[in-house]
Design an enzyme around this catalytic site. Structure first.
Site, PDB file in Angstrom:
ATOM      1  N   LYS A 267      25.303  30.908  29.852  1.00 35.54           N
ATOM      2  CA  LYS A 267      26.147  31.434  30.722  1.00 35.54           C
ATOM      3  C   LYS A 267      25.333  32.351  31.774  1.00 35.54           C
ATOM      4  CE  LYS A 267      30.085  31.978  27.832  1.00 35.54           C
ATOM      5  NZ  LYS A 267      31.239  31.312  28.484  1.00 35.54           N
ATOM      6  N   ARG A 341      36.328  24.328  21.140  1.00 31.04           N
ATOM      7  CA  ARG A 341      37.173  23.556  20.889  1.00 31.04           C
ATOM      8  C   ARG A 341      36.493  22.543  19.676  1.00 31.04           C
ATOM      9  NH1 ARG A 341      36.933  21.812  27.010  1.00 31.04           N
ATOM     10  NH2 ARG A 341      36.945  24.000  27.127  1.00 31.04           N
TER      11      ARG A 341
HETATM   12  N1  BES Z   1      34.607  31.910  25.265  1.00 30.08           N
HETATM   13  C1  BES Z   1      34.620  30.925  26.546  1.00 30.08           C
HETATM   14  C2  BES Z   1      36.014  31.157  27.277  1.00 30.08           C
HETATM   15  C3  BES Z   1      35.993  32.712  27.844  1.00 30.08           C
HETATM   16  C4  BES Z   1      35.715  33.055  28.941  1.00 30.08           C
HETATM   17  C5  BES Z   1      36.645  33.528  27.096  1.00 30.08           C
HETATM   18  C6  BES Z   1      36.134  34.348  29.613  1.00 30.08           C
HETATM   19  C7  BES Z   1      36.851  35.046  27.301  1.00 30.08           C
HETATM   20  C8  BES Z   1      36.553  35.266  28.738  1.00 30.08           C
HETATM   21  C9  BES Z   1      34.320  29.454  26.201  1.00 30.08           C
HETATM   22  O1  BES Z   1      33.592  29.248  25.032  1.00 30.08           O
HETATM   23  C10 BES Z   1      33.819  29.014  27.475  1.00 30.08           C
HETATM   24  O2  BES Z   1      32.724  29.280  27.742  1.00 30.08           O
HETATM   25  N2  BES Z   1      34.567  28.090  28.200  1.00 30.08           N
HETATM   26  C11 BES Z   1      33.833  27.596  29.205  1.00 30.08           C
HETATM   27  C12 BES Z   1      34.653  26.256  29.210  1.00 30.08           C
HETATM   28  C13 BES Z   1      33.803  25.109  30.091  1.00 30.08           C
HETATM   29  C14 BES Z   1      32.398  24.939  29.783  1.00 30.08           C
HETATM   30  C15 BES Z   1      34.618  23.912  30.211  1.00 30.08           C
HETATM   31  C16 BES Z   1      34.701  28.323  30.532  1.00 30.08           C
HETATM   32  O3  BES Z   1      35.678  28.800  30.564  1.00 30.08           O
HETATM   33  O4  BES Z   1      33.975  28.226  31.514  1.00 30.08           O
HETATM   34 MN    MN Z   2      31.507  29.058  25.527  1.00 31.92          MN
END
Ligand code: BES
Ligand code: MN
Ligand code: ZN
Length: 490
Positions: A267, A341
Site C-alpha cells: 500500500k 476475500r
Molecule cells: N483492508 C483493505 C480494505 C480497507 C481499505 C479497509 C480502507 C479499511 C479502509 C483491503 O484488504 C484492501 O486492501 N482492499 C483493496 C482491494 C483492491 C486491491 C481490489 C482496496 O480496497 O483498495
Molecule cells: Mn488489503
C-alpha cells in the site's frame, strides 16, 4: 460503572436532563424535579437559552444544590427522537461529566418511558461512555482520568440495565482488541485471546496452526499469511445453550488481518495507516461470542476467525500465483492486497460445512465500499431476502447503518473468471465492493445446499476519526450491536 436507583435529594456531581423540543413546551415533564431546579430550567427555557434542539447542550455549574453541574441535552423533535439518539446523548453527557471530575451523575428518564428498551439503552450508554484506548499512555499529571463511577436513575429497571451493560461489554471487548496495534496482536496472539475467552465462558475452541491449515487445505489463509514471520491461524469457537435445544444454528465469520500492508502489492504512504483495524471482523466475532454467552441466548452460535498478517517478504505470496481454497476452487492472484476475500474463502467453506441456518460474515473488505457509502454506513450483501430484511431491521433499530448492495450482477460476475484458474481475486476498480462480495459467494453453500448468507463490508465505519456519542476515537466494533440484536430476536 454502577447504575443505581435515584432517591430524591441524592447528592451527585452532575444532573443530566435530556429534553425534546416538546418537553420544553410542556412543563409537566418537570413535575418530578425539585422545585428549585424546576424553576431554574423553566427560566432557561423561557429565556430561550435552551429549547431542546437536536445537538444543543448546556453545562451549568450550580450552587447550593444537591448536584454541582447541570447538563441539559437537546433531543430535537419528538417524532425524530429514538433510542439511538438517546444512547449517544446519554453517553456524551456521562463522558463529559466524568471528564469534569464528577464521580457520580443522576439522570432523569421518567419522561422518556414511552421508549421501550430505555433502560437497556441506559445500561449500554453507562457501559460505553468511559471507554478510550489509552492503556499505553503514561498517566502523568497531565492525564485526566475518567472520574465517573456511579449513575443514579429515576427509572430503575435492573434486569434491562444489566442487559445493556452486557451489550456494552461485548462492544468494548471487540474495540479494545481492534485498537491494539499489529506489534501487540499477531495471529497467534489473537488466537490465544479467543482461547482465553472460550475458557472464561466455557465455549468449545479449536485453533488450527500452519501445519493443520496445510492438512485441512486452507490455501487462502496460508497464502495470505506466507509473507509474515507470524504464521496464520484459524479459530473455531462454539457456543451451545445450556438446555441443549437451540432454536437456530448461526455462524459468524470474521476477517482477521492483524495488519494489512498490502503484501507485495504494498500500500502507498498513508493508505497503510489504520490497517491494524483490518482485524475488526474477527474481533467483532469474539465480541459477539462474549455477548451471546453473557446473555445466555438460546441459539447455537459458531464464531470462525480467519487470521493472518499480510506482509511482503521473500516468502510472501506473489501476484500470478495460483492457490487452492478449502473447497478445491483455484484462484489466480492478481493483487496481494485483495487478501481479505482469500482468508474468508476458506472460512466460508468451513461455515458451509457446518450446515447452519444462516452465515453472517464481517470484513473490512474494500475501500470501494467506503467510496460508495461513506464512513458512516456499511455495505450489506445477501443471497437471501428474508435474512437481509432481518439484519436490516436489527441494524436500523440499533443505529448501525447498513445499506443493501446488489449481489446479482452479470457483468461483474463474468469478470471473476481467470483464463488459467477458476477465479481471479481482483477485478477492475469499478464496483470493487460488489466484485469482492461475488467472489465470497463462490465459497458459500453448494449447488445442492443453498445457505442464507449475509456479508457486511465494514470498511469505513470500523474506525471513527473522532469521538462522538458512544464512540471514542478509533475502533467502533461496528456490527456487534446489529448481530447481537439479530441473535436475540431469533
Ligand atoms: N483492508 C483493505 C480494505 C480497507 C481499505 C479497509 C480502507 C479499511 C479502509 C483491503 O484488504 C484492501 O486492501 N482492499 C483493496 C482491494 C483492491 C486491491 C481490489 C482496496 O480496497 O483498495
Ligand atoms: Mn488489503
Ligand atoms: Zn485488508
Amino acid at each position: 460503572m454502577q447504575i443505581k436507583q435515584l432517591n430524591s435529594g441524592q447528592a451527585v456531581g452532575a444532573l443530566v436532563l435530556l429534553l425534546r423540543e416538546e418537553d420544553c413546551k410542556n412543563f409537566s415533564t418537570f413535575s418530578e424535579l425539585t422545585e428549585g431546579l424546576r424553576d431554574f430550567v423553566i427560566e432557561l427555557i423561557s429565556r430561550k437559552d435552551f429549547e431542546g434542539k437536536k445537538g444543543s447542550f448546556l453545562r451549568l455549574p450550580v450552587f447550593n444544590s444537591s448536584f454541582k453541574n447541570l447538563y441539559l441535552i437537546g433531543l430535537g423533535k419528538k417524532e425524530k427522537c429514538d433510542l439511538n439518539l438517546i444512547r449517544d446523548s446519554l453517553a456524551w453527557a456521562f463522558r463529559s461529566a466524568g471528564r469534569q471530575h464528577n464521580d457520580s451523575a443522576a439522570v432523569i428518564l421518567n419522561h422518556l418511558k414511552e421508549f421501550s428498551g430505555l433502560s437497556v439503552t441506559l445500561g449500554e450508554a453507562g457501559g460505553l461512555c468511559g471507554y478510550v484506548f489509552d492503556s499505553y499512555k503514561t498517566k502523568d499529571e497531565d492525564y485526566k482520568p475518567f472520574a465517573l463511577k456511579e449513575i443514579f436513575s429515576d427509572l430503575y429497571e435492573p434486569e434491562e440495565i444489566s442487559t445493556g451493560e452486557k451489550l456494552a461489554a461485548a462492544q468494548i471487548f471487540s474495540r479494545e482488541l481492534i485498537n491494539e496495534p499489529g506489534c501487540a496482536i499477531n495471529p497467534a496472539v489473537l488466537a490465544q485471546k479467543a482461547q482465553e475467552l472460550a475458557k472464561e465462558y466455557n465455549l468449545e475452541c479449536e485453533v488450527w496452526d500452519e501445519n493443520k491449515l496445510k492438512a485441512e487445505g486452507m490455501g487462502g489463509i496460508l497464502a495470505v499469511g506466507s509473507g509474515s514471520k507470524n504464521p496464520p491461524r484459524f479459530v473455531h469457537l462454539t457456543y451451545k445453550p445450556k438446555n441443549n435445544n437451540p432454536v437456530k444454528k448461526i455462524v459468524f465469520v470474521g476477517k482477521g488481518i492483524t495488519f494489512d500492508s498490502g503484501g507485495l502489492n504494498i500500500k502507498p504512504d498513508n493508505f497503510m495507516l489504520t490497517m491494524k483495524g483490518d482485524k475488526t471482523g474477527a474481533c467483532n466475532v469474539l465480541g459477539i461470542m462474549k455477548g451471546v454467552s453473557e446473555l445466555g441466548l438460546n441459539v447455537e452460535v459458531h464464531g470462525l476467525l480467519a487470521v493472518a498478517e499480510n506482509m511482503p517478504s521473500g516468502s510472501a505470496y506473489r501476484p500470478d500465483d495460483i492457490i487452492k481454497a478449502r473447497n478445491g476452487k483455484t484462484i489466480e492472484i492478481n493483487n496481494t492486497d485483495a487478501e481479505g476475500r482469500l482468508v474468508l474463502a476458506d472460512a466460508l467453506c468451513i461455515a458451509s460445512e457446518l450446515k447452519p441456518d444462516a452465515i453472517i460474515d464481517m470484513a473490512t473488505l474494500t475501500g470501494a465500499c467506503m467510496v460508495a457509502l461513506g464512513k458512516n454506513r456499511a455495505g450489506l450483501f445477501s443471497n437471501n431476502d428474508e435474512l437481509a430484511e432481518k439484519v436490516l431491521a436489527s441494524s436500523n433499530s440499533r443505529g448501525e447503518l447498513l445499506w443493501r448492495m446488489p449481489l446479482e450482477d452479470e457483468f461483474i460476475s463474468k469478470s471473476l473468471k481467470s483464463p488459467c484458474a477458476d477465479l481471479i481475486n481482483c477485478g477492475e476498480r469499478y464496483g470493487g465492493a460488489i466484485f469482492a462480495a461475488l467472489f465470497l459467494k463462490e465459497f458459500v453453500g453448494t449447488k445442492e445446499n443453498k445457505i442464507p448468507w449475509a456479508h457486511f463490508d465494514i470498511a469505513g465505519p470500523d474506525m471513527k476519526d473522532k469521538e462522538y456519542g458512544v464512540y471514542s476515537k478509533g475502533a467502533s466494533a461496528f456490527g456487534v450491536r446489529t448481530c447481537l440484536d439479530y441473535v436475540i430476536n431469533l
